[in-house]
Scaffold this motif. Sequence first.
Motif, PDB file in Angstrom:
ATOM      1  N   ALA A  86       1.002  -1.171  -0.154  1.00 43.98           N
ATOM      2  CA  ALA A  86      -0.172   0.059   0.044  1.00 43.98           C
ATOM      3  C   ALA A  86       0.904   1.279   0.117  1.00 43.98           C
ATOM      4  N   THR A  87       1.978   1.226   1.013  1.00 43.67           N
ATOM      5  CA  THR A  87       2.770   2.335   0.926  1.00 43.67           C
ATOM      6  C   THR A  87       3.584   2.630  -0.547  1.00 43.67           C
ATOM      7  N   LEU A  88       3.922   1.653  -1.011  1.00 45.91           N
ATOM      8  CA  LEU A  88       4.731   1.817  -2.391  1.00 45.91           C
ATOM      9  C   LEU A  88       3.797   2.251  -3.581  1.00 45.91           C
ATOM     10  N   LYS A  89       2.719   1.636  -3.301  1.00 45.10           N
ATOM     11  CA  LYS A  89       1.513   2.488  -4.302  1.00 45.10           C
ATOM     12  C   LYS A  89       1.382   3.822  -3.820  1.00 45.10           C
ATOM     13  N   ALA A  93       2.173   6.765  -6.914  1.00 42.76           N
ATOM     14  CA  ALA A  93       1.265   7.780  -7.458  1.00 42.76           C
ATOM     15  C   ALA A  93       1.745   9.104  -7.138  1.00 42.76           C
ATOM     16  N   TYR A  94       2.427   9.388  -6.249  1.00 40.60           N
ATOM     17  CA  TYR A  94       2.679  10.778  -5.781  1.00 40.60           C
ATOM     18  C   TYR A  94       3.809  11.182  -7.033  1.00 40.60           C
ATOM     19  N   ALA A  95       4.842  10.435  -7.316  1.00 42.55           N
ATOM     20  CA  ALA A  95       5.724  10.437  -8.198  1.00 42.55           C
ATOM     21  C   ALA A  95       5.265  10.790  -9.690  1.00 42.55           C
ATOM     22  N   GLN A  96       4.221   9.902  -9.865  1.00 42.49           N
ATOM     23  CA  GLN A  96       3.413  10.258 -11.161  1.00 42.49           C
ATOM     24  C   GLN A  96       2.596  11.534 -11.333  1.00 42.49           C
ATOM     25  N   LYS A 109      18.983  -4.591  -7.969  1.00 43.68           N
ATOM     26  CA  LYS A 109      18.998  -3.587  -9.151  1.00 43.68           C
ATOM     27  C   LYS A 109      18.201  -2.556  -8.729  1.00 43.68           C
ATOM     28  N   MET A 110      18.256  -1.246  -9.430  1.00 45.37           N
ATOM     29  CA  MET A 110      17.595  -0.030  -9.317  1.00 45.37           C
ATOM     30  C   MET A 110      16.858   0.194 -10.549  1.00 45.37           C
ATOM     31  N   MET A 111      15.876   0.616 -10.488  1.00 42.03           N
ATOM     32  CA  MET A 111      15.206   1.281 -11.793  1.00 42.03           C
ATOM     33  C   MET A 111      14.312   2.321 -11.476  1.00 42.03           C
ATOM     34  N   GLY A 112      14.067   3.193 -12.536  1.00 42.08           N
ATOM     35  CA  GLY A 112      13.136   4.254 -12.625  1.00 42.08           C
ATOM     36  C   GLY A 112      13.838   5.345 -13.481  1.00 42.08           C
ATOM     37  N   SER A 113      14.029   6.572 -12.896  1.00 42.76           N
ATOM     38  CA  SER A 113      14.416   7.696 -13.582  1.00 42.76           C
ATOM     39  C   SER A 113      15.755   7.512 -14.214  1.00 42.76           C
ATOM     40  N   LEU A 114      15.951   7.932 -15.339  1.00 41.17           N
ATOM     41  CA  LEU A 114      17.141   7.796 -16.041  1.00 41.17           C
ATOM     42  C   LEU A 114      18.114   8.970 -15.222  1.00 41.17           C
ATOM     43  N   HIS A 158       4.727   0.786 -14.194  1.00 37.54           N
ATOM     44  CA  HIS A 158       4.829  -0.192 -15.306  1.00 37.54           C
ATOM     45  C   HIS A 158       6.338  -0.838 -15.281  1.00 37.54           C
ATOM     46  N   LEU A 159       7.229  -0.396 -14.085  1.00 36.63           N
ATOM     47  CA  LEU A 159       8.344  -0.902 -13.838  1.00 36.63           C
ATOM     48  C   LEU A 159       8.163  -2.477 -13.417  1.00 36.63           C
ATOM     49  N   THR A 160       8.908  -3.165 -14.010  1.00 34.88           N
ATOM     50  CA  THR A 160       8.831  -4.609 -13.529  1.00 34.88           C
ATOM     51  C   THR A 160       9.596  -4.856 -12.289  1.00 34.88           C
TER      52      THR A 160
END
Length: 280
Positions: A86-89, A93-96, A109-114, A158-160
């Motif tokens: 729930a917290t991750l969501k 949502a805030y970042a979006q 690994k780390m994923m997200g913003s280039l 959509h990040l795997t």
Amino acid sequence: MMKIKAVFFDIDGTLLNDHGSILPSTKRAIALARAQGIYCGIATGRGLPNVKQVISSLPMDMFVTYNGQYVVNQDRVIYAHPFDLATLKEIVAYAQEHKRQALFGGGEKMMGSLTMRIGQSKIFSRLLNHLPKGELFHLGSHVLKRLSPNQKELRYQHLTLLQEPIYQCVMLCSNRDLLDIQQSLPNCDFQRSNPYSADIVPKGGSKINGIKEFAKYLEIDMSEIMAFGDHLNDLEMLAGVGLGVAMGNAQQIVKDQADFVTLGNNHDGIYYALKHFEVI
């Protein structure tokens, strides 16, 4: 003082000098300590893959990463504290909604913003030391947000990687932005290791909690642990171990919290303190 059995080091501003390098004296001090059977490790806001890249030339026994949320000893994960779903969501949502540059950290690994991935690199760490601080940062971050590739197309959900446990989110923000983020994400704690971004972790997360898990695992008393740091996310760590050492380049609030202030990260501070307390 009890015999020191383990020593933890922050990375930026502590293990690394202002050029993003590890001093020869630091390498020698850690080698001497490990030769005596003293555990030497990292306590950082960075993720494990990034840590190993940044300090590839320095053997370490343990890693307290993501501000204490993911702890590894001799390649064995001994503690993992991810966000609840729930917290991750809420973070995603805030970042979006606010078009925030964000980076999500999993175990491998780390994923997200280039933009954020570049910011975690060894080269960028060196560059940070030459960037202007204060008001110029606010202007620079605003420009970066406008020019960043795919800023309007961020689709973090959509990040795997988000299908796996996530231990930390790093979000680009100034001090001005941080208050709004904190109010919007009440189920998180926030750590600052630089003026450019905030480390968002599960509630109650900190480096000292990760170190406590390590101590419990190897049955070491907290009074037998020494730690070095320089920034705000090191405060609890320096207060919670047996011997907390602030670097000479540390913020004043960190120096005030520490048991001892050593020389700076450009002037053999780690070697000096370990020698001063006869750890080596």
